[in-house]
Design a protein around this motif. Structure first.
Motif, PDB file in Angstrom:
ATOM      1  N   ALA A  56      31.400   4.897  20.644  1.00  0.00           N
ATOM      2  CA  ALA A  56      30.426   5.204  21.453  1.00  0.00           C
ATOM      3  C   ALA A  56      29.683   2.627  21.459  1.00  0.00           C
ATOM      4  O   ALA A  56      30.164   2.900  20.830  1.00  0.00           O
ATOM      5  N   ILE A  77      25.924   1.112  22.035  1.00  0.00           N
ATOM      6  CA  ILE A  77      24.515   1.288  22.801  1.00  0.00           C
ATOM      7  C   ILE A  77      23.721  -0.449  22.835  1.00  0.00           C
ATOM      8  O   ILE A  77      23.872  -0.813  21.867  1.00  0.00           O
ATOM      9  N   ASP A 128      18.451   1.018  24.513  1.00  0.00           N
ATOM     10  CA  ASP A 128      19.433   2.590  23.782  1.00  0.00           C
ATOM     11  C   ASP A 128      20.032   3.125  24.548  1.00  0.00           C
ATOM     12  O   ASP A 128      19.933   4.751  24.766  1.00  0.00           O
ATOM     13  N   THR A 175      23.055   4.154  26.273  1.00  0.00           N
ATOM     14  CA  THR A 175      24.069   4.681  25.629  1.00  0.00           C
ATOM     15  C   THR A 175      25.779   5.275  25.994  1.00  0.00           C
ATOM     16  O   THR A 175      25.345   5.252  27.596  1.00  0.00           O
ATOM     17  N   TYR A 222      29.371   7.014  25.573  1.00  0.00           N
ATOM     18  CA  TYR A 222      30.760   7.751  25.095  1.00  0.00           C
ATOM     19  C   TYR A 222      32.160   7.806  25.512  1.00  0.00           C
ATOM     20  O   TYR A 222      32.208   8.088  26.466  1.00  0.00           O
ATOM     21  N   SER A 251      22.627   5.353  17.152  1.00  0.00           N
ATOM     22  CA  SER A 251      21.846   4.962  17.406  1.00  0.00           C
ATOM     23  C   SER A 251      21.682   3.881  16.821  1.00  0.00           C
ATOM     24  O   SER A 251      22.048   2.935  16.385  1.00  0.00           O
TER      25      SER A 251
END
Length: 117
Positions: free
Chosen positions: A49, A51, A55, A57, A59, A70
């Motif tokens: 993942a 980021i 923010d 993201t 995956y 996060s």
């Protein structure tokens, strides 16, 4: 000098949870896409993942819905919350920082996650 302090790995039973942390220094954290990669024995390193500073993201399909990435820009730290862990999640998890505009990339040393009963 760029440094990462990764923590949170360990042994967990299938279905369990772990939270990985990676504290970065030596970079302007907000400018970097932060990510977690993993490498299982005998396999290629793969993106788990990542980021961006805003923010957004991304995956891997195999972890979507189970893992959450996060970041805390004030603490220069990226986290990976891993739930419903499976034996196939066993790997060394490595923190990564990428500055896309320049093609820079930095890697941590990794933390081992073992999922086994």
């Amino acid at each position: 000098q760029v440094q990462f302090v990764e923590s949170g790995g360990g042994l967990v039973q299938p279905g369990g949870s772990l939270r990985l942390s990676c504290a970065a220094s030596g970079i302007f954290f907000n400018d970097y896409v932060m990510g977690w990669y993993r490498q299982a024995p005998g396999k290629e390193r793969e993106l788990v993942a990542d980021i961006a500073s805003g923010d957004s993201t991304n995956y891997a399909g195999s972890v979507k819905g189970r893992f959450t990435i996060s970041r805390d820009n004030a603490k220069n730290t990226v986290y990976l919350q891993m739930n419903s862990l499976k034996p196939e999640d066993t790997a060394v998890y490595v923190c990564n920082a990428r500055r896309l505009i320049y093609g820079w990339a930095y890697w941590g040393k990794g933390t081992l996650v073992t999922v086994s009963s």
